[in-house]
Motif scaffolding. Structure first.
Motif, short mmCIF file in Angstrom:
data_model
loop_
_atom_site.label_atom_id
_atom_site.label_comp_id
_atom_site.label_asym_id
_atom_site.label_seq_id
_atom_site.Cartn_x
_atom_site.Cartn_y
_atom_site.Cartn_z
N PRO A 81 0.34 20.08 38.27
CA PRO A 81 0.40 20.63 36.90
C PRO A 81 1.83 20.94 36.49
CG PRO A 81 -0.88 22.05 38.39
CD PRO A 81 -0.37 20.92 39.19
N ARG A 82 2.03 20.93 35.21
CA ARG A 82 3.35 21.28 34.67
C ARG A 82 3.56 22.78 34.79
NH1 ARG A 82 5.98 17.64 32.13
NH2 ARG A 82 6.85 18.88 30.45
N PRO A 83 4.79 23.23 34.81
CA PRO A 83 5.06 24.67 34.89
C PRO A 83 4.46 25.41 33.71
CG PRO A 83 7.07 23.41 35.26
CD PRO A 83 6.02 22.44 34.82
N ASP A 84 4.04 26.62 33.96
CA ASP A 84 3.47 27.47 32.92
C ASP A 84 4.60 28.26 32.26
OD1 ASP A 84 2.16 29.26 31.31
OD2 ASP A 84 1.01 30.21 32.92
N ALA A 87 4.35 32.08 32.37
CA ALA A 87 4.22 32.76 33.67
C ALA A 87 5.15 33.97 33.73
CB ALA A 87 4.53 31.80 34.80
#
Length: 118
Positions: A81-84, A87
């Motif tokens: 998954p791509r970075p959030d 976060a």
């Protein structure tokens, strides 16, 4: 000397004293701001290094999981998954631990369920 001249000199003297006090205050503030800038720059460098280490750890864990599951043709392996962007950066250490535990769980499950992966 007339009273007007004397009063003028007093006012100029007061203005000179106030200007000098402001210069000293500005100098002290500039010194404090320069120190703060060095601190912030150092913190930024540490944050960039920490982020790079976290990205590297995520990539390594992801590759380890993919290696553990590579021979399972029935399983669809997707890119990580791509970075959030939302976060919480203050939880970076916790998230690193959670990611490590999750990767270890997947690898252990793959080995337990598929003993030929051992």
């Amino acid at each position: 000397m007339t009273d007007a001249v004397r009063r003028y000199k007093e006012i100029v003297g007061e203005l000179t004293a106030v200007a000098e006090a402001l210069r000293e205050k500005d100098k002290a503030q500039a010194t404090a701001l320069a120190r703060r800038l060095v601190e912030l720059d150092s913190a930024m460098v540490r944050a960039e290094e920490r982020a790079a280490l976290s990205r590297l750890a995520v990539e390594i864990r992801w590759e380890m999981v993919l290696d553990a599951l590579w021979d399972q043709q029935w399983m669809t392996l997707k890119p990580h998954p791509r970075p959030d962007p939302g976060a919480d950066g203050d939880r970076l250490d916790d998230m690193d631990r959670e990611a490590d535990l999750a990767a270890n769980d997947v690898i252990a499950a793959a080995r337990n369920r598929f003993p030929f992966l051992r």
